[in-house]
Write an enzyme that holds these catalytic residues in place. Structure first.
Site, PDB file in Angstrom:
ATOM      1  CE1 TYR A 204      -3.472   2.761   0.866  1.00 36.57           C
ATOM      2  CE2 TYR A 204      -2.110   3.223   2.788  1.00 36.57           C
ATOM      3  CZ  TYR A 204      -3.148   3.571   1.944  1.00 36.57           C
ATOM      4  OH  TYR A 204      -3.855   4.715   2.176  1.00 36.57           O
TER       5      TYR A 204
ATOM      6  CE  LYS B 265      -3.626   5.431  -1.740  1.00 37.64           C
ATOM      7  NZ  LYS B 265      -4.643   6.244  -2.438  1.00 37.64           N
TER       8      LYS B 265
END
Length: 263
Positions: A162, A166
């Site tokens: 994640y 990002k």
């Protein structure tokens, strides 16, 4: 004395991914409240999508829900043309959709890594590309807001994929901001902190947290609560509006903790 431009989106057509709940829903409703002529939302839950569309229309905006799985490249690339066919040329985009599945360097699979990057980085790229191509063709200005995360600075070990996805979105934000300047298409990002959203409640329940996890978490925060969708939505509307017309390529840390500061 020169008056500041208002936080208004009158006449704009705004597309918000992940607009059926949480941060995306908050941004979509805020766009309608700010006078957007039309708001298009995407998501996978048609029931939720229809409910948000009704709220948008009650606020005076034309509205449309597009069901799409952003992990599907063809589906993601088709969203902007579908939104334009329904509501008109899209000149405001909020990439709010994202997945936050857990995984460390030891247990993250290649499949999870690929899906994380597909939804969190590739989909914003495809949507930005489609909108920018159309606006360049028409000679029109526009604005993109990418909802990122404080984890893009590095993130917790259990959010490895994640955080990496990002981080890619943060770099994409700056790169496209620079590349789109000649056409006055602005791109900015919000590195949001821990937020009270339906998605976060689902994650906490899945991780076995007690029902009172939110109260305990908020009591431990410097300002006494987690972020809420309306907080992030207010900043997103500013970044879409003419009030920020001289601002592009910014990555705003929107959190009550200060990155790099330690006690």
């Amino acid at each position: 004395m020169t008056m500041l431009p208002p936080l208004r989106l009158d006449g704009r057509v705004v597309l918000v991914t992940g607009g059926t709940s949480g941060i995306g829903e908050g941004c979509a409703l805020a766009a309608a409240e700010a006078g957007a002529a039309a708001v298009c939302i995407t998501g996978r839950d048609a029931t939720r999508g229809d409910a948000v569309v009704e709220r948008l229309r009650a606020l005076g905006a034309r509205a449309q829900f597009i069901a799409a799985d952003l992990a599907d490249a063809e589906a993601a690339a088709a969203i902007v043309p579908r939104a334009e066919a329904a509501l008109g040329v899209v000149d405001g985009l909020v990439n709010a959709a994202g997945i936050t599945d857990r995984g460390t360097i030891f247990d993250t699979t290649a499949a999870l890594w690929d899906r994380m990057f597909a939804v969190n980085a590739r989909a914003p790229f495809l949507l930005t590309q489609a909108m920018a191509r159309r606006l360049r063709e028409l000679g029109r200005r526009g604005a993109v807001v990418n909802i990122i995360t404080m984890s893009s600075h590095g993130g917790q070990p259990f959010l490895m994929a994640y955080a990496a996805s990002k981080g890619a979105l943060a770099t994409l934000t700056k790169n496209t901001a620079f590349g789109l300047r000649p056409w006055r298409i602005r791109v900015n990002g919000i590195n949001m902190g821990w937020a009270d959203t339906p998605g976060e409640h689902a994650i906490q329940a899945r991780d076995g947290r007690p029902p009172d996890w939110l109260a305990k978490a908020e009591a431990a925060q410097p300002f006494g609560r987690l972020l809420r969708p309306r907080d992030v939505a207010g900043l997103a509307i500013y970044l879409l509006s003419d009030a920020s017309e001289m601002m592009t390529g910014a990555l705003i840390d929107f959190d009550q903790n200060v990155m790099g500061a330690y006690t």
